[in-house]
Design a protein around this motif. Structure first.
Motif, PDB file in Angstrom:
ATOM      1  N   VAL A 143       0.825  -1.221   0.000  1.00  0.00           N
ATOM      2  CA  VAL A 143       0.000   0.000   0.000  1.00  0.00           C
ATOM      3  C   VAL A 143       0.851   1.259   0.000  1.00  0.00           C
ATOM      4  O   VAL A 143       1.956   1.291   0.529  1.00  0.00           O
ATOM      5  CB  VAL A 143      -0.976   0.122   1.208  1.00  0.00           C
ATOM      6  CG1 VAL A 143      -2.359  -0.314   0.833  1.00  0.00           C
ATOM      7  CG2 VAL A 143      -0.484  -0.576   2.433  1.00  0.00           C
ATOM      8  N   SER A 144       0.248   2.314  -0.585  1.00  0.00           N
ATOM      9  CA  SER A 144       0.836   3.658  -0.550  1.00  0.00           C
ATOM     10  C   SER A 144       0.265   4.406   0.640  1.00  0.00           C
ATOM     11  O   SER A 144      -0.681   3.954   1.272  1.00  0.00           O
ATOM     12  CB  SER A 144       0.447   4.445  -1.798  1.00  0.00           C
ATOM     13  OG  SER A 144       0.827   3.796  -2.950  1.00  0.00           O
ATOM     14  N   ALA A 145       0.789   5.610   0.851  1.00  0.00           N
ATOM     15  CA  ALA A 145       0.261   6.478   1.898  1.00  0.00           C
ATOM     16  C   ALA A 145      -1.149   6.928   1.520  1.00  0.00           C
ATOM     17  O   ALA A 145      -1.484   7.026   0.343  1.00  0.00           O
ATOM     18  CB  ALA A 145       1.174   7.680   2.054  1.00  0.00           C
ATOM     19  N   GLN A 146      -1.968   7.207   2.544  1.00  0.00           N
ATOM     20  CA  GLN A 146      -3.359   7.580   2.289  1.00  0.00           C
ATOM     21  C   GLN A 146      -3.472   8.921   1.559  1.00  0.00           C
ATOM     22  O   GLN A 146      -2.778   9.886   1.934  1.00  0.00           O
ATOM     23  CB  GLN A 146      -4.096   7.751   3.615  1.00  0.00           C
ATOM     24  CG  GLN A 146      -4.316   6.465   4.387  1.00  0.00           C
ATOM     25  CD  GLN A 146      -5.134   6.737   5.632  1.00  0.00           C
ATOM     26  OE1 GLN A 146      -4.636   7.357   6.566  1.00  0.00           O
ATOM     27  NE2 GLN A 146      -6.384   6.285   5.641  1.00  0.00           N
TER      28      GLN A 146
ATOM     29  N   GLY B 107       5.621   7.766  -6.582  1.00  0.00           N
ATOM     30  CA  GLY B 107       4.955   6.663  -7.286  1.00  0.00           C
ATOM     31  C   GLY B 107       5.653   5.323  -7.098  1.00  0.00           C
ATOM     32  O   GLY B 107       5.328   4.334  -7.759  1.00  0.00           O
ATOM     33  N   GLY B 108       6.608   5.275  -6.154  1.00  0.00           N
ATOM     34  CA  GLY B 108       7.472   4.101  -6.010  1.00  0.00           C
ATOM     35  C   GLY B 108       6.802   2.839  -5.479  1.00  0.00           C
ATOM     36  O   GLY B 108       7.385   1.755  -5.560  1.00  0.00           O
ATOM     37  N   SER B 109       5.591   2.955  -4.946  1.00  0.00           N
ATOM     38  CA  SER B 109       4.929   1.746  -4.440  1.00  0.00           C
ATOM     39  C   SER B 109       4.632   0.746  -5.550  1.00  0.00           C
ATOM     40  O   SER B 109       4.587  -0.458  -5.309  1.00  0.00           O
ATOM     41  CB  SER B 109       3.608   2.099  -3.757  1.00  0.00           C
ATOM     42  OG  SER B 109       3.843   2.940  -2.685  1.00  0.00           O
ATOM     43  N   ASP B 110       4.430   1.252  -6.763  1.00  0.00           N
ATOM     44  CA  ASP B 110       4.213   0.334  -7.891  1.00  0.00           C
ATOM     45  C   ASP B 110       5.435  -0.576  -8.025  1.00  0.00           C
ATOM     46  O   ASP B 110       5.320  -1.793  -8.238  1.00  0.00           O
ATOM     47  CB  ASP B 110       4.053   1.111  -9.211  1.00  0.00           C
ATOM     48  CG  ASP B 110       2.828   2.010  -9.225  1.00  0.00           C
ATOM     49  OD1 ASP B 110       1.896   1.746  -8.452  1.00  0.00           O
ATOM     50  OD2 ASP B 110       2.815   2.983 -10.010  1.00  0.00           O
ATOM     51  N   THR B 111       6.612   0.034  -7.896  1.00  0.00           N
ATOM     52  CA  THR B 111       7.856  -0.731  -8.031  1.00  0.00           C
ATOM     53  C   THR B 111       8.010  -1.721  -6.874  1.00  0.00           C
ATOM     54  O   THR B 111       8.463  -2.856  -7.075  1.00  0.00           O
ATOM     55  CB  THR B 111       9.063   0.232  -8.076  1.00  0.00           C
ATOM     56  OG1 THR B 111       8.742   1.294  -8.962  1.00  0.00           O
ATOM     57  CG2 THR B 111      10.315  -0.465  -8.556  1.00  0.00           C
TER      58      THR B 111
ATOM     59  N   GLY C  41       4.755   0.235   0.862  1.00  0.00           N
ATOM     60  CA  GLY C  41       5.405   0.485  -0.425  1.00  0.00           C
ATOM     61  C   GLY C  41       6.388   1.631  -0.320  1.00  0.00           C
ATOM     62  O   GLY C  41       6.474   2.307   0.718  1.00  0.00           O
ATOM     63  N   PHE C  42       7.185   1.828  -1.399  1.00  0.00           N
ATOM     64  CA  PHE C  42       7.943   3.087  -1.571  1.00  0.00           C
ATOM     65  C   PHE C  42       9.162   3.191  -0.657  1.00  0.00           C
ATOM     66  O   PHE C  42       9.833   4.199  -0.668  1.00  0.00           O
ATOM     67  CB  PHE C  42       6.922   4.224  -1.337  1.00  0.00           C
ATOM     68  CG  PHE C  42       7.374   5.641  -1.342  1.00  0.00           C
ATOM     69  CD1 PHE C  42       8.034   6.197  -2.436  1.00  0.00           C
ATOM     70  CD2 PHE C  42       7.094   6.470  -0.256  1.00  0.00           C
ATOM     71  CE1 PHE C  42       8.394   7.555  -2.436  1.00  0.00           C
ATOM     72  CE2 PHE C  42       7.440   7.807  -0.242  1.00  0.00           C
ATOM     73  CZ  PHE C  42       8.091   8.349  -1.338  1.00  0.00           C
ATOM     74  N   GLN C  43       9.483   2.132   0.119  1.00  0.00           N
ATOM     75  CA  GLN C  43      10.573   2.298   1.081  1.00  0.00           C
ATOM     76  C   GLN C  43      11.439   1.053   1.215  1.00  0.00           C
ATOM     77  O   GLN C  43      11.015  -0.060   0.931  1.00  0.00           O
ATOM     78  CB  GLN C  43      10.015   2.648   2.452  1.00  0.00           C
ATOM     79  CG  GLN C  43       9.008   1.645   2.977  1.00  0.00           C
ATOM     80  CD  GLN C  43       8.541   2.003   4.386  1.00  0.00           C
ATOM     81  OE1 GLN C  43       8.964   1.419   5.355  1.00  0.00           O
ATOM     82  NE2 GLN C  43       7.675   2.997   4.466  1.00  0.00           N
TER      83      GLN C  43
ATOM     84  N   GLY D 249       4.322   7.935   5.979  1.00  0.00           N
ATOM     85  CA  GLY D 249       2.996   7.895   5.348  1.00  0.00           C
ATOM     86  C   GLY D 249       2.533   6.470   5.141  1.00  0.00           C
ATOM     87  O   GLY D 249       1.389   6.109   5.451  1.00  0.00           O
ATOM     88  N   GLU D 250       3.411   5.638   4.640  1.00  0.00           N
ATOM     89  CA  GLU D 250       3.055   4.244   4.364  1.00  0.00           C
ATOM     90  C   GLU D 250       2.917   3.449   5.669  1.00  0.00           C
ATOM     91  O   GLU D 250       2.158   2.491   5.735  1.00  0.00           O
ATOM     92  CB  GLU D 250       4.105   3.606   3.449  1.00  0.00           C
ATOM     93  CG  GLU D 250       3.864   3.791   1.943  1.00  0.00           C
ATOM     94  CD  GLU D 250       4.017   5.215   1.430  1.00  0.00           C
ATOM     95  OE1 GLU D 250       4.597   6.052   2.148  1.00  0.00           O
ATOM     96  OE2 GLU D 250       3.562   5.493   0.308  1.00  0.00           O
ATOM     97  N   GLN D 251       3.633   3.853   6.704  1.00  0.00           N
ATOM     98  CA  GLN D 251       3.506   3.144   7.994  1.00  0.00           C
ATOM     99  C   GLN D 251       2.085   3.299   8.535  1.00  0.00           C
ATOM    100  O   GLN D 251       1.518   2.370   9.118  1.00  0.00           O
ATOM    101  CB  GLN D 251       4.526   3.686   9.011  1.00  0.00           C
ATOM    102  CG  GLN D 251       4.414   2.993  10.365  1.00  0.00           C
ATOM    103  CD  GLN D 251       5.672   3.100  11.203  1.00  0.00           C
ATOM    104  OE1 GLN D 251       6.642   3.727  10.793  1.00  0.00           O
ATOM    105  NE2 GLN D 251       5.669   2.490  12.366  1.00  0.00           N
TER     106      GLN D 251
HETATM  107  N1  ASP Z   1       3.299   7.677  -1.340  1.00  0.00           N
HETATM  108  C1  ASP Z   1       4.287   7.793  -2.390  1.00  0.00           C
HETATM  109  C2  ASP Z   1       3.950   8.929  -3.327  1.00  0.00           C
HETATM  110  O1  ASP Z   1       2.964   9.613  -3.110  1.00  0.00           O
HETATM  111  C3  ASP Z   1       4.490   6.510  -3.137  1.00  0.00           C
HETATM  112  C4  ASP Z   1       3.335   6.074  -4.005  1.00  0.00           C
HETATM  113  O2  ASP Z   1       2.222   6.585  -3.910  1.00  0.00           O
HETATM  114  O3  ASP Z   1       3.536   5.153  -4.806  1.00  0.00           O
HETATM  115  O4  ASP Z   1       4.670   9.185  -4.242  1.00  0.00           O
END
Ligand code: ASP
Ligand code: ADP
Ligand code: MG
Length: 402
Positions: free
Chosen positions: A40-43, A152-156, A136-138, A74-76
């Motif tokens: 998951v990404s941050a809310q 956008g790193g959570s996709d990765t 994600g993202f970390q 954020g992701e935590q």
């Molecule tokens: N929370 C991060 C962002 O806003 C990572 C993601 O959403 O993928 O960029």
């Protein structure tokens, strides 16, 4: 029984209701006997809000290490809330931060690359029949510091896990129901595609289509991870991203626009050999990413060089050039931050002459002036005034997609 990786973006977990919606999607697959790992990404806008908080403390720029420490929070929040929702619904679940899930990255704070995933913990949790929720993202670098993977790193993160545990499928849930021929928020007539190739998706993502992070597509191609992009709010098939697609070859696959661009011009440069090398060598040393380059034939033994950089690198680019004034000899350096890069992408254009002129005609008809042009086998990009970006994208879309 399958091993499924699911990723939910910020809008999909923006509030308690959405968190429960996502929890139900996950449980549905789990109840069928599948193993499920979720990223998951941050809310909602949490990441942007955290960046704003950092600017309040130090508008001149905080260190990237501390920024990563902040943004990873954020992701935590979202992983724990999602795990709590799944607990409340009565299913076994565990949330893990990036380092707990085994993410090892290089040391480049704010733009770290994943070096490897040590999947032992993930696999142990799966073995215990837990639903696993990963931030994600970390990741963690070799100094045991938290790093983030770039916006956008959570996709990765999701694709990396899918590759590492050899998942059967990697599903990227977002606020639209698939990949469209253009951003459906900008182009009302945009069409959803049922399939797209890695290469075309990679170009679109790199050229500004935010729907997937380009590194995630690159990694999916490398490890042959089939991706599905779908909506967390509508229960219907999305778009499949894979190596080869069956659908009829269209002239172009999609249109992307990118406003995160600045144009920099060095005016009145001495017209002697080695000048371009000196300029771009210096910028390369500072890790400035140069995109489109144009050199014009000047007068009186001078020339101009114009190029584009990412907006957040414009300041240091101009400073670096000004610092070269003694050794380079030029009249002036100017910049423009209100430009947009609009691109068309499609493997079909390689074999069809006339695609460029069709694009330029659409822009002419819409009264849009082209500042710079760049082409490769499967894309054509133009630089235009940012204020005309939306009009340009729609005009090009009308011309190519019916
Ligand atoms: N929370 C991060 C962002 O806003 C990572 C993601 O959403 O993928 O960029
Ligand atoms: P998430 O938070 O789920 O990661 P993003 O905001 O990063 O979502 O990406 C989804 C957005 O990407 C959509 O809301 C849409 O406006 C935008 N987008 C840009 N180009 C496209 C495209 N070609 N197809 C679909 N969506 C696109
Ligand atoms: Mg995203």
């Amino acid at each position: 029984m399958s091993l499924i990786v699911k990723k939910f973006g910020g809008s999909s977990v923006a509030n308690a209701e959405r968190v429960f919606n996502v929890a139900n999607i996950i449980i549905e697959d789990y109840k069928k006997g599948n193993n499920v790992i979720v990223v998951v990404s941050a809310q909602g806008d949490t990441t942007d809000d955290l960046i704003a908080k950092a600017k309040e403390i130090n508008p001149d720029g905080v260190s990237k290490r501390e920024m990563d420490m902040l943004l990873s929070a954020g992701e935590q929040i979202s992983i724990s809330l999602l795990a709590m929702a799944i607990e409340k619904l009565g299913y076994p679940v565990v949330s893990l931060l990036g380092w707990q899930a085994g993410f090892v990255t290089d040391s480049k704070y704010s733009m770290a690359r994943i070096k490897r995933i040590n999947p032992e913990r993930l696999l142990a949790e799966i073995e215990k029949k837990h639903i696993v929720i990963v931030a994600g993202f970390q990741g963690l670098n070799r100094y045991d510091d938290v790093t983030t993977l770039g916006r956008g790193g959570s996709d990765t993160s999701a694709v990396a896990i899918a590759a590492s545990v050899k998942a059967d499928v990697c599903q990227i849930y977002t606020d639209v129901d698939g990949v469209y021929t253009a951003d459906p928020r900008l182009v009302k007539k945009a069409k959803k595609m049922s399939e797209i190739t890695y290469d075309e998706m990679l170009e679109l993502a790199t050229l500004g289509a935010q729907i997937l992070n380009n590194r995630s597509v690159e990694m999916a191609k490398k490890y042959n991870v089939e991706l599905e992009v779908l909506s967390s709010l509508q229960n219907k098939p999305g778009t499949i991203v894979k190596e080869v697609v069956n659908v009829e070859k269209m002239l172009i696959k999609g249109i992307a626009s990118d406003n995160n661009v600045s144009r920099v011009s060095i005016i009145g440069l001495e017209d002697t050999p080695g000048i371009a090398f000196k300029v771009f060598n210096q910028l390369g040393k500072r890790n400035v990413n140069i995109d489109i380059i144009l050199q014009s034939i000047g007068r009186d033994k001078t020339k101009d060089i114009t190029f584009t950089v990412q907006k957040d690198q414009r300041k240091e680019t101009v400073e670096a050039i000004e610092a070269m004034k003694q050794s380079l000899k030029f009249q002036d350096v100017v910049f423009d931050d209100s430009v947009s890069k609009v691109s068309i992408v499609g493997a079909g254009m390689e074999t069809h002459p006339g695609v460029a002129s069709k694009m330029f005609e659409a822009l002419f008809d819409a009264g849009v002036n082209i500042q710079m042009i760049s082409t490769s086998e499967i894309k054509i990009s133009v630089l235009i005034d940012a204020a005309q970006s939306e009009r340009a994208v729609n005009a090009i879309h009308d011309k190519f997609v019916d």
